[in-house]
Write a protein that holds these residues in place. Sequence first.
Motif, PDB file in Angstrom:
ATOM      1  N   ILE A 137     107.793  69.403   8.438  1.00 22.46           N
ATOM      2  CA  ILE A 137     109.008  68.724   8.908  1.00 22.46           C
ATOM      3  C   ILE A 137     108.948  67.234   8.587  1.00 22.46           C
ATOM      4  O   ILE A 137     109.925  66.644   8.111  1.00 22.46           O
ATOM      5  N   GLU A 138     107.796  66.628   8.849  1.00 19.54           N
ATOM      6  CA  GLU A 138     107.654  65.191   8.590  1.00 19.54           C
ATOM      7  C   GLU A 138     107.826  64.875   7.104  1.00 19.54           C
ATOM      8  O   GLU A 138     108.418  63.856   6.737  1.00 19.54           O
TER       9      GLU A 138
ATOM     10  N   SER B  86     109.701  66.464   5.106  1.00 17.83           N
ATOM     11  CA  SER B  86     111.066  66.818   4.685  1.00 17.83           C
ATOM     12  C   SER B  86     112.120  65.938   5.347  1.00 17.83           C
ATOM     13  O   SER B  86     113.313  66.243   5.276  1.00 17.83           O
ATOM     14  N   LYS B  87     111.701  64.842   5.965  1.00 13.93           N
ATOM     15  CA  LYS B  87     112.615  64.014   6.755  1.00 13.93           C
ATOM     16  C   LYS B  87     113.775  63.432   5.956  1.00 13.93           C
ATOM     17  O   LYS B  87     114.812  63.103   6.517  1.00 13.93           O
ATOM     18  N   SER B  88     113.622  63.314   4.649  1.00 15.83           N
ATOM     19  CA  SER B  88     114.691  62.746   3.836  1.00 15.83           C
ATOM     20  C   SER B  88     115.780  63.770   3.518  1.00 15.83           C
ATOM     21  O   SER B  88     116.781  63.445   2.874  1.00 15.83           O
TER      22      SER B  88
ATOM     23  N   LEU C 224     106.594  66.152  17.259  1.00 13.37           N
ATOM     24  CA  LEU C 224     107.341  65.458  16.222  1.00 13.37           C
ATOM     25  C   LEU C 224     107.475  63.974  16.535  1.00 13.37           C
ATOM     26  O   LEU C 224     107.580  63.579  17.694  1.00 13.37           O
ATOM     27  N   SER C 225     107.498  63.172  15.502  1.00 16.28           N
ATOM     28  CA  SER C 225     107.701  61.739  15.683  1.00 16.28           C
ATOM     29  C   SER C 225     109.128  61.465  16.131  1.00 16.28           C
ATOM     30  O   SER C 225     110.023  62.301  15.965  1.00 16.28           O
TER      31      SER C 225
ATOM     32  N   SER D 131     111.317  59.662  14.867  1.00 23.24           N
ATOM     33  CA  SER D 131     112.267  59.569  13.761  1.00 23.24           C
ATOM     34  C   SER D 131     112.627  60.924  13.161  1.00 23.24           C
ATOM     35  O   SER D 131     113.508  61.015  12.304  1.00 23.24           O
ATOM     36  N   SER D 132     111.964  61.976  13.599  1.00 21.43           N
ATOM     37  CA  SER D 132     112.207  63.308  13.035  1.00 21.43           C
ATOM     38  C   SER D 132     113.389  63.981  13.723  1.00 21.43           C
ATOM     39  O   SER D 132     113.405  64.118  14.948  1.00 21.43           O
ATOM     40  N   LYS D 133     114.371  64.371  12.936  1.00 21.38           N
ATOM     41  CA  LYS D 133     115.533  65.083  13.433  1.00 21.38           C
ATOM     42  C   LYS D 133     115.747  66.338  12.597  1.00 21.38           C
ATOM     43  O   LYS D 133     115.544  66.334  11.386  1.00 21.38           O
TER      44      LYS D 133
ATOM     45  N   ARG E 182     116.216  67.391  19.795  1.00 23.13           N
ATOM     46  CA  ARG E 182     115.822  66.933  18.463  1.00 23.13           C
ATOM     47  C   ARG E 182     116.623  67.605  17.348  1.00 23.13           C
ATOM     48  O   ARG E 182     116.382  67.324  16.171  1.00 23.13           O
TER      49      ARG E 182
END
Length: 391
Positions: free
Chosen positions: A214-215, A217-219, A241-242, A244-246, A269
Motif C-alpha cells: 500500500i505504501e 502504491s500511494k501515488s 498505515l501511515s 498519508s496513506s489513503k 482510511r
Amino acid sequence: MLKILVVDDSLPRTNHMKRHFDKSSYSGLIQVHYCDTADKARMKMLDLYDLLILDVVIPKKNGQTASAKNSSELLKDVCEVNSEYLRPNMVVGLTANIDELGVYRQVFLENATIVLDGSLNKVDWLDTISSQIESLLGRVQKEERVQDKTLITVHGIRTNGKWQQELVEEVKKYSRSFNFVEVKYGFFDLISFVLPWSRAKKIREVAAELVRVIEESKSTEINIVAHSFGTQIVSEAFKSLSESSKVNNVILCGSPMCHMESIDHVVSRSERTVNECGGADFVLLFARLFAVGLGDAGRIGFTKANTHKFVNRYFNGGHGLYFDEVETGDLFVKKYWMPILLTRGEIVRHDERVDYLGQDAVELVVGIVSSLKAYLIGAGAALIAWKYFCG
C-alpha cells in the motif's frame, strides 16, 4: 457506474426495458431508476443522472391525464440553466407516435439528444438506447485510463487464491488503467487457522507485506479486495498505515471477523468500504460457534450503520458465492464489484435476506453458544487432559 432515469407511465414498455437492461453486457455498470409521473421525476432529478429516458406523453401526477405538455415542461425545467434540477448528460425521448409531440416538438428537438419511436411492436429503439449507453460507458472508461489505479487482492485459507487472477482478467475487460498486486502467503491449513496464536502470527506477517504494498502504491488510486482470512489481514494492515496513506475502495467478503469488532480504522482510511455477506455461509457460522477469536461478520454483517462510506450487503449463498455466477448469468464480480472498482458513484445497497419462522430462537442459541465457546472449549480441553493423565 452510469445513473439512468426512466420516466414512463407505460408499464409494458418499462418492463421491456428492465428485461433488456438485465440481460445486457453492461448490466453491472448501470444503475436504473424508474418513475411514472413528471412530479416524481422532478424529485429524482435533484440528483445528477447520466441519461434520461423520457416518455413524450406522461401524467403530471398519479391519476391525471397523460400529456406531452407535462413532459415538455419537465424537460424545460431540467434544461434551464438556473434551475434547481441537474441536467443529464444525455436525454432520449420515447413516443409511440411522433405526432403526439404536437406544439411541443420544438422543445424536444432543442433539449433532447434524440427522439425515438418507442412502439412495443419494434425493438430497434432499444438497440439505439443500448448504443447510447455503451457510448457513455466508453467515454467514462477513456477518462479513467488517464488515472493510474492499483488493485490489491488478498485470499483466504486452504487455497492458493485462484479467484485473484480471475478477478484480474475480468477487470482487464473494462479498464487498462490498473496495476495488479496479488498478495499470497501459500496454503494456510485449517488447524493453523483455528489456533489463535498461529493465526495471529500469520496475520502479522502478511499484514506487514500488505502495508508495504500500500505504501509503495500511494501515488495511485488504491483498491483492495479481500476474502475470508484475507479480511483479517486487511484489518490488521490498516492499523499500521501511515497518516498519508489513503485507500479508495475496500471490498471485504466472507469475513470471519466478529460482527461486533470495530472496523472504523478501515472505514476512516478509505473512501468506500463494502462488506459482502452470504446468508448461507455455514463456514463462518461454524467459526463463530467453535473457534476462539472468530466470528461471522461475513454472514450477518458488521454492527455498523450503512452510510455513503460503509455498506453491509447481503446475498443468498455460501462462503464462495462471490466467485460464482449470479441469476442473470453474469459473474458476481462483474455485476457487483465492477461498478465499485471502475466508477465513483454511490454504492448500490443490496439485501436478499428473508425472515423465517424461528429465526429469533436460532440467533439466540447461536449468540449464547458463541459467547460461551471459550469456556466450553477450555472445559473440554481440561476434561480430555484429566482423562489422559488421571483416567
